[in-house]
Design a protein around this motif. Sequence first.
Motif, PDB file in Angstrom:
ATOM      1  N   TYR A 278      79.626  -9.830  28.800  1.00 38.05           N
ATOM      2  CA  TYR A 278      78.576  -9.001  28.219  1.00 38.05           C
ATOM      3  C   TYR A 278      79.045  -8.424  26.889  1.00 38.05           C
ATOM      4  O   TYR A 278      78.297  -8.419  25.915  1.00 38.05           O
ATOM      5  N   GLY A 279      80.284  -7.971  26.841  1.00 38.21           N
ATOM      6  CA  GLY A 279      80.840  -7.443  25.596  1.00 38.21           C
ATOM      7  C   GLY A 279      80.876  -8.496  24.505  1.00 38.21           C
ATOM      8  O   GLY A 279      80.548  -8.221  23.346  1.00 38.21           O
ATOM      9  N   LEU A 280      81.253  -9.721  24.865  1.00 37.23           N
ATOM     10  CA  LEU A 280      81.274 -10.813  23.882  1.00 37.23           C
ATOM     11  C   LEU A 280      79.873 -11.120  23.363  1.00 37.23           C
ATOM     12  O   LEU A 280      79.689 -11.371  22.160  1.00 37.23           O
ATOM     13  N   VAL A 281      78.885 -11.093  24.225  1.00 38.03           N
ATOM     14  CA  VAL A 281      77.515 -11.369  23.804  1.00 38.03           C
ATOM     15  C   VAL A 281      77.026 -10.286  22.848  1.00 38.03           C
ATOM     16  O   VAL A 281      76.415 -10.584  21.814  1.00 38.03           O
ATOM     17  N   VAL A 282      77.298  -9.034  23.166  1.00 34.86           N
ATOM     18  CA  VAL A 282      76.866  -7.931  22.298  1.00 34.86           C
ATOM     19  C   VAL A 282      77.529  -8.041  20.931  1.00 34.86           C
ATOM     20  O   VAL A 282      76.866  -7.923  19.894  1.00 34.86           O
ATOM     21  N   VAL A 283      78.820  -8.289  20.897  1.00 36.38           N
ATOM     22  CA  VAL A 283      79.534  -8.435  19.625  1.00 36.38           C
ATOM     23  C   VAL A 283      78.984  -9.630  18.843  1.00 36.38           C
ATOM     24  O   VAL A 283      78.792  -9.555  17.618  1.00 36.38           O
ATOM     25  N   GLY A 284      78.704 -10.719  19.536  1.00 32.26           N
ATOM     26  CA  GLY A 284      78.143 -11.903  18.875  1.00 32.26           C
ATOM     27  C   GLY A 284      76.778 -11.630  18.272  1.00 32.26           C
ATOM     28  O   GLY A 284      76.491 -12.052  17.145  1.00 32.26           O
ATOM     29  N   LEU A 285      75.923 -10.919  19.003  1.00 31.91           N
ATOM     30  CA  LEU A 285      74.593 -10.603  18.478  1.00 31.91           C
ATOM     31  C   LEU A 285      74.669  -9.666  17.279  1.00 31.91           C
ATOM     32  O   LEU A 285      73.932  -9.832  16.307  1.00 31.91           O
ATOM     33  N   ILE A 286      75.543  -8.690  17.327  1.00 27.76           N
ATOM     34  CA  ILE A 286      75.712  -7.782  16.192  1.00 27.76           C
ATOM     35  C   ILE A 286      76.233  -8.553  14.983  1.00 27.76           C
ATOM     36  O   ILE A 286      75.762  -8.368  13.856  1.00 27.76           O
ATOM     37  N   GLY A 287      77.198  -9.429  15.198  1.00 27.83           N
ATOM     38  CA  GLY A 287      77.729 -10.246  14.103  1.00 27.83           C
ATOM     39  C   GLY A 287      76.675 -11.161  13.519  1.00 27.83           C
ATOM     40  O   GLY A 287      76.578 -11.320  12.291  1.00 27.83           O
ATOM     41  N   LEU A 288      75.848 -11.767  14.359  1.00 28.49           N
ATOM     42  CA  LEU A 288      74.782 -12.641  13.889  1.00 28.49           C
ATOM     43  C   LEU A 288      73.757 -11.860  13.071  1.00 28.49           C
ATOM     44  O   LEU A 288      73.297 -12.331  12.026  1.00 28.49           O
ATOM     45  N   GLY A 289      73.436 -10.669  13.534  1.00 28.96           N
ATOM     46  CA  GLY A 289      72.507  -9.821  12.782  1.00 28.96           C
ATOM     47  C   GLY A 289      73.077  -9.426  11.429  1.00 28.96           C
ATOM     48  O   GLY A 289      72.373  -9.441  10.414  1.00 28.96           O
ATOM     49  N   ALA A 290      74.346  -9.078  11.399  1.00 28.84           N
ATOM     50  CA  ALA A 290      74.986  -8.707  10.137  1.00 28.84           C
ATOM     51  C   ALA A 290      75.039  -9.893   9.186  1.00 28.84           C
ATOM     52  O   ALA A 290      74.798  -9.751   7.979  1.00 28.84           O
ATOM     53  N   LEU A 291      75.320 -11.065   9.719  1.00 27.32           N
ATOM     54  CA  LEU A 291      75.359 -12.265   8.891  1.00 27.32           C
ATOM     55  C   LEU A 291      73.979 -12.575   8.309  1.00 27.32           C
ATOM     56  O   LEU A 291      73.840 -12.882   7.116  1.00 27.32           O
ATOM     57  N   GLY A 292      72.959 -12.481   9.127  1.00 27.62           N
ATOM     58  CA  GLY A 292      71.585 -12.701   8.663  1.00 27.62           C
ATOM     59  C   GLY A 292      71.181 -11.692   7.603  1.00 27.62           C
ATOM     60  O   GLY A 292      70.561 -12.045   6.597  1.00 27.62           O
ATOM     61  N   PHE A 293      71.518 -10.432   7.832  1.00 20.41           N
ATOM     62  CA  PHE A 293      71.193  -9.400   6.855  1.00 20.41           C
ATOM     63  C   PHE A 293      71.918  -9.666   5.539  1.00 20.41           C
ATOM     64  O   PHE A 293      71.330  -9.550   4.458  1.00 20.41           O
ATOM     65  N   GLY A 294      73.182 -10.055   5.609  1.00 22.76           N
ATOM     66  CA  GLY A 294      73.957 -10.337   4.399  1.00 22.76           C
ATOM     67  C   GLY A 294      73.403 -11.523   3.630  1.00 22.76           C
ATOM     68  O   GLY A 294      73.300 -11.488   2.405  1.00 22.76           O
ATOM     69  N   LEU A 295      73.035 -12.577   4.346  1.00 22.27           N
ATOM     70  CA  LEU A 295      72.459 -13.745   3.675  1.00 22.27           C
ATOM     71  C   LEU A 295      71.122 -13.416   3.023  1.00 22.27           C
ATOM     72  O   LEU A 295      70.824 -13.877   1.919  1.00 22.27           O
ATOM     73  N   ARG A 296      70.328 -12.604   3.687  1.00 22.94           N
ATOM     74  CA  ARG A 296      69.037 -12.191   3.117  1.00 22.94           C
ATOM     75  C   ARG A 296      69.261 -11.367   1.848  1.00 22.94           C
ATOM     76  O   ARG A 296      68.554 -11.550   0.856  1.00 22.94           O
ATOM     77  N   ALA A 297      70.258 -10.499   1.881  1.00 23.40           N
ATOM     78  CA  ALA A 297      70.560  -9.684   0.694  1.00 23.40           C
ATOM     79  C   ALA A 297      71.038 -10.567  -0.464  1.00 23.40           C
ATOM     80  O   ALA A 297      70.650 -10.358  -1.612  1.00 23.40           O
ATOM     81  N   ILE A 298      71.850 -11.554  -0.166  1.00 22.39           N
ATOM     82  CA  ILE A 298      72.347 -12.454  -1.214  1.00 22.39           C
ATOM     83  C   ILE A 298      71.188 -13.275  -1.792  1.00 22.39           C
ATOM     84  O   ILE A 298      71.077 -13.425  -3.025  1.00 22.39           O
ATOM     85  N   MET A 299      70.337 -13.792  -0.914  1.00 26.58           N
ATOM     86  CA  MET A 299      69.195 -14.582  -1.387  1.00 26.58           C
ATOM     87  C   MET A 299      68.252 -13.726  -2.234  1.00 26.58           C
ATOM     88  O   MET A 299      67.730 -14.180  -3.263  1.00 26.58           O
ATOM     89  N   GLY A 300      68.040 -12.487  -1.827  1.00 29.89           N
ATOM     90  CA  GLY A 300      67.191 -11.570  -2.600  1.00 29.89           C
ATOM     91  C   GLY A 300      67.790 -11.274  -3.961  1.00 29.89           C
ATOM     92  O   GLY A 300      67.074 -11.189  -4.969  1.00 29.89           O
ATOM     93  N   ALA A 301      69.099 -11.118  -4.015  1.00 30.83           N
ATOM     94  CA  ALA A 301      69.771 -10.837  -5.304  1.00 30.83           C
ATOM     95  C   ALA A 301      69.729 -12.047  -6.214  1.00 30.83           C
ATOM     96  O   ALA A 301      69.637 -11.890  -7.434  1.00 30.83           O
ATOM     97  N   MET A 302      69.750 -13.235  -5.634  1.00 34.94           N
ATOM     98  CA  MET A 302      69.708 -14.456  -6.461  1.00 34.94           C
ATOM     99  C   MET A 302      68.313 -14.684  -7.043  1.00 34.94           C
ATOM    100  O   MET A 302      68.184 -15.237  -8.128  1.00 34.94           O
ATOM    101  N   ARG A 303      67.276 -14.261  -6.356  1.00 31.91           N
ATOM    102  CA  ARG A 303      65.905 -14.447  -6.840  1.00 31.91           C
ATOM    103  C   ARG A 303      65.557 -13.446  -7.941  1.00 31.91           C
ATOM    104  O   ARG A 303      64.820 -13.763  -8.852  1.00 31.91           O
ATOM    105  N   GLY A 304      66.033 -12.249  -7.720  1.00 35.66           N
ATOM    106  CA  GLY A 304      65.614 -11.151  -8.586  1.00 35.66           C
ATOM    107  C   GLY A 304      66.347 -11.068  -9.820  1.00 35.66           C
ATOM    108  O   GLY A 304      66.093 -10.974 -10.942  1.00 35.66           O
TER     109      GLY A 304
END
Length: 68
Positions: free
Chosen positions: A42-68
Motif C-alpha cells: 500500500y505504501g509503494l502504491v501511494v508513493v507511486g501515485l504521488i510520483g506519477l502526479g508530480a511527474l504529470g504536473f511537471g510535464l504540463r508545466a514544461i509544455m505550458g512554458a514551451m508554448r507561451g
Amino acid sequence: MKNVKTKIIALSTAFVSAVSFAEENAVTTAINGAINNGQSNYGLVVVGLIGLGALGFGLRAIMGAMRG
C-alpha cells in the motif's frame, strides 16, 4: 488397565493441545506477515501515485512554458 487408558488419554489430549497451540501460533505469524506485506505494498502504491502526479504536473508545466 483403567490407569493405562487414563494415561494414554491424558497424553494424547496434551499432544493434540500442543499441536493446536503450535498451529495457532503459525497461523498468527502468517496473518501478521500478510498484514505487513499488505501495508508495504500500500505504501509503494501511494508513493507511486504521488510520483506519477508530480511527474504529470511537471510535464504540463514544461509544455505550458514551451508554448507561451
